[in-house]
Design a protein around this motif. Structure first.
Motif, PDB file in Angstrom:
ATOM      1  N   SER A  46       0.833  -1.205   0.000  1.00  0.00           N
ATOM      2  CA  SER A  46       0.000   0.000   0.000  1.00  0.00           C
ATOM      3  C   SER A  46       0.868   1.255   0.000  1.00  0.00           C
ATOM      4  N   LYS A  47       0.268   2.381  -0.381  1.00  0.00           N
ATOM      5  CA  LYS A  47       1.000   3.654  -0.328  1.00  0.00           C
ATOM      6  C   LYS A  47       1.456   3.985   1.089  1.00  0.00           C
ATOM      7  N   PRO A  48       0.595   3.811   2.100  1.00  0.00           N
ATOM      8  CA  PRO A  48       1.061   4.097   3.461  1.00  0.00           C
ATOM      9  C   PRO A  48       2.261   3.252   3.873  1.00  0.00           C
ATOM     10  N   THR A  49       2.274   1.993   3.437  1.00  0.00           N
ATOM     11  CA  THR A  49       3.414   1.133   3.757  1.00  0.00           C
ATOM     12  C   THR A  49       4.671   1.653   3.080  1.00  0.00           C
ATOM     13  N   LEU A  50       4.553   2.056   1.822  1.00  0.00           N
ATOM     14  CA  LEU A  50       5.716   2.598   1.113  1.00  0.00           C
ATOM     15  C   LEU A  50       6.246   3.840   1.823  1.00  0.00           C
ATOM     16  N   PHE A  51       5.327   4.717   2.253  1.00  0.00           N
ATOM     17  CA  PHE A  51       5.766   5.946   2.911  1.00  0.00           C
ATOM     18  C   PHE A  51       6.398   5.685   4.275  1.00  0.00           C
ATOM     19  N   ARG A  52       6.120   4.534   4.868  1.00  0.00           N
ATOM     20  CA  ARG A  52       6.800   4.200   6.124  1.00  0.00           C
ATOM     21  C   ARG A  52       8.284   3.941   5.879  1.00  0.00           C
ATOM     22  N   TYR A  53       8.610   3.487   4.679  1.00  0.00           N
ATOM     23  CA  TYR A  53      10.013   3.252   4.327  1.00  0.00           C
ATOM     24  C   TYR A  53      10.659   4.491   3.720  1.00  0.00           C
ATOM     25  N   PHE A  54       9.928   5.171   2.860  1.00  0.00           N
ATOM     26  CA  PHE A  54      10.475   6.331   2.159  1.00  0.00           C
ATOM     27  C   PHE A  54       9.491   7.498   2.275  1.00  0.00           C
ATOM     28  N   PRO A  55       9.794   8.489   3.108  1.00  0.00           N
ATOM     29  CA  PRO A  55       8.886   9.613   3.327  1.00  0.00           C
ATOM     30  C   PRO A  55       8.623  10.446   2.069  1.00  0.00           C
ATOM     31  N   ALA A  56       9.557  10.444   1.128  1.00  0.00           N
ATOM     32  CA  ALA A  56       9.413  11.240  -0.089  1.00  0.00           C
ATOM     33  C   ALA A  56       9.764  10.398  -1.311  1.00  0.00           C
ATOM     34  N   LYS A  57       9.129  10.704  -2.410  1.00  0.00           N
ATOM     35  CA  LYS A  57       9.364   9.977  -3.664  1.00  0.00           C
ATOM     36  C   LYS A  57      10.840  10.025  -4.052  1.00  0.00           C
ATOM     37  N   GLU A  58      11.460  11.190  -3.839  1.00  0.00           N
ATOM     38  CA  GLU A  58      12.875  11.348  -4.208  1.00  0.00           C
ATOM     39  C   GLU A  58      13.781  10.407  -3.430  1.00  0.00           C
ATOM     40  N   ASP A  59      13.387  10.067  -2.205  1.00  0.00           N
ATOM     41  CA  ASP A  59      14.222   9.208  -1.370  1.00  0.00           C
ATOM     42  C   ASP A  59      14.369   7.803  -1.942  1.00  0.00           C
ATOM     43  N   LEU A  60      13.409   7.397  -2.769  1.00  0.00           N
ATOM     44  CA  LEU A  60      13.498   6.085  -3.416  1.00  0.00           C
ATOM     45  C   LEU A  60      14.723   6.011  -4.329  1.00  0.00           C
ATOM     46  N   VAL A  61      15.094   7.131  -4.915  1.00  0.00           N
ATOM     47  CA  VAL A  61      16.280   7.187  -5.779  1.00  0.00           C
ATOM     48  C   VAL A  61      17.540   7.379  -4.950  1.00  0.00           C
ATOM     49  N   LEU A  62      17.482   8.316  -4.017  1.00  0.00           N
ATOM     50  CA  LEU A  62      18.674   8.656  -3.240  1.00  0.00           C
ATOM     51  C   LEU A  62      19.099   7.527  -2.303  1.00  0.00           C
ATOM     52  N   HIS A  63      18.208   6.581  -2.052  1.00  0.00           N
ATOM     53  CA  HIS A  63      18.583   5.437  -1.209  1.00  0.00           C
ATOM     54  C   HIS A  63      19.808   4.725  -1.783  1.00  0.00           C
ATOM     55  N   ARG A  64      19.918   4.699  -3.108  1.00  0.00           N
ATOM     56  CA  ARG A  64      21.030   3.983  -3.747  1.00  0.00           C
ATOM     57  C   ARG A  64      22.386   4.572  -3.368  1.00  0.00           C
ATOM     58  N   ILE A  65      22.424   5.855  -3.037  1.00  0.00           N
ATOM     59  CA  ILE A  65      23.706   6.475  -2.680  1.00  0.00           C
ATOM     60  C   ILE A  65      23.776   6.838  -1.200  1.00  0.00           C
ATOM     61  N   SER A  66      22.763   6.452  -0.438  1.00  0.00           N
ATOM     62  CA  SER A  66      22.714   6.855   0.971  1.00  0.00           C
ATOM     63  C   SER A  66      23.861   6.284   1.798  1.00  0.00           C
ATOM     64  N   ASP A  67      24.379   5.115   1.389  1.00  0.00           N
ATOM     65  CA  ASP A  67      25.463   4.515   2.163  1.00  0.00           C
ATOM     66  C   ASP A  67      26.781   5.257   1.982  1.00  0.00           C
ATOM     67  N   HIS A  68      26.797   6.256   1.095  1.00  0.00           N
ATOM     68  CA  HIS A  68      28.017   7.045   0.892  1.00  0.00           C
ATOM     69  C   HIS A  68      28.032   8.309   1.750  1.00  0.00           C
ATOM     70  N   GLU A  69      26.959   8.532   2.508  1.00  0.00           N
ATOM     71  CA  GLU A  69      26.880   9.772   3.274  1.00  0.00           C
ATOM     72  C   GLU A  69      27.997   9.909   4.305  1.00  0.00           C
ATOM     73  N   ASP A  70      28.428   8.798   4.883  1.00  0.00           N
ATOM     74  CA  ASP A  70      29.490   8.871   5.891  1.00  0.00           C
ATOM     75  C   ASP A  70      30.822   8.346   5.364  1.00  0.00           C
ATOM     76  N   GLU A  71      30.912   8.209   4.034  1.00  0.00           N
ATOM     77  CA  GLU A  71      32.116   7.604   3.449  1.00  0.00           C
ATOM     78  C   GLU A  71      33.373   8.415   3.743  1.00  0.00           C
ATOM     79  N   ALA A  72      33.328   9.718   3.478  1.00  0.00           N
ATOM     80  CA  ALA A  72      34.514  10.555   3.711  1.00  0.00           C
ATOM     81  C   ALA A  72      34.894  10.550   5.182  1.00  0.00           C
ATOM     82  N   ALA A  73      33.900  10.655   6.051  1.00  0.00           N
ATOM     83  CA  ALA A  73      34.171  10.631   7.493  1.00  0.00           C
ATOM     84  C   ALA A  73      34.793   9.308   7.904  1.00  0.00           C
ATOM     85  N   ARG A  74      34.281   8.222   7.343  1.00  0.00           N
ATOM     86  CA  ARG A  74      34.792   6.896   7.688  1.00  0.00           C
ATOM     87  C   ARG A  74      36.238   6.716   7.227  1.00  0.00           C
ATOM     88  N   VAL A  75      36.530   7.213   6.023  1.00  0.00           N
ATOM     89  CA  VAL A  75      37.893   7.111   5.490  1.00  0.00           C
ATOM     90  C   VAL A  75      38.873   7.810   6.423  1.00  0.00           C
TER      91      VAL A  75
END
Length: 202
Positions: A46-75
């Motif tokens: 359902s749409k409500p279930t999807l929004f529980r995972y991704f609050p915004a439509k754009e987040d469905l795309v940005l999820h693919r690069i989300s694991d890079h958010e702390d990459e520089a800090a981790r390095v």
């Protein structure tokens, strides 16, 4: 503990599945032409279930690069080298292995994803938050004060500009191997400029 681990794995799989379904639809039809309802239907939720995972439509795309958010800090955190030396080495190693994050990758799916990301105004705007979180994470590792924030902003900007230039040239039709030498030289120059501007991190 096992039940908790299983739930976490299932949740992680759902994030991945929803993101992949959405990106496939966006690439087929265009970001604006695909509704959240269509994505939910394709995923059989359902749409409500999807929004529980991704609050915004754009987040469905940005999820693919989300694991890079702390990459520089981790390095920086995991290295015994000075911060800029560690980040320079990491970026050059990324160029060597054609890491999509460096922009030096000619795989059709990678090029299509980057075209979607950089060619959709709503995604470009949402990606600004991704960059801010990268800067914040790196600044904390660098000391957390104003100087650290200013340095993190410069470093993240340099990495982004280098990657964008590599992607721009390859997406325009240049061969990856023709771009590689210039990409390495540009990265060396850019990190040299950072070292001159930020001597305490060199």
């Amino acid at each position: 503990m096992n039940d908790l681990g299983l739930r976490q794995r299932k949740k992680h799989r759902m994030y991945e599945t929803l993101s992949e379904i959405a990106i496939r639809l966006f690439l087929e039809k265009g970001f604006d032409a695909v509704s959240v309802a269509e994505i939910a239907a394709a995923a059989e939720i359902s749409k409500p279930t999807l929004f529980r995972y991704f609050p915004a439509k754009e987040d469905l795309v940005l999820h693919r690069i989300s694991d890079h958010e702390d990459e520089a800090a981790r390095v920086v955190a995991e290295s015994d080298e000075p911060p800029l030396a560690a980040l320079r080495r990491h970026f050059l190693e990324g160029l060597e292995r054609d890491d999509p994050v460096t922009g030096l990758n000619d795989h059709p799916q990678v090029l299509a994803f980057h075209s979607l990301l950089y060619g959709t105004p709503a995604l470009v705007a949402r990606a600004h938050g991704h960059l801010e979180r990268q800067e914040t994470a790196l600044a904390e590792v660098l000391g957390g004060d104003l100087d650290a924030q200013l340095a993190a902003g410069q470093i993240i900007a340099v990495r982004r500009i280098l990657a964008m230039e590599n992607w721009r040239r390859i997406s325009a039709g240049e061969r990856l191997e023709d771009v590689r030498g210039d990409a390495v030289a540009a990265a060396e120059r850019a990190f040299g400029m950072l070292a001159a501007a930020l001597p305490r991190l060199s």
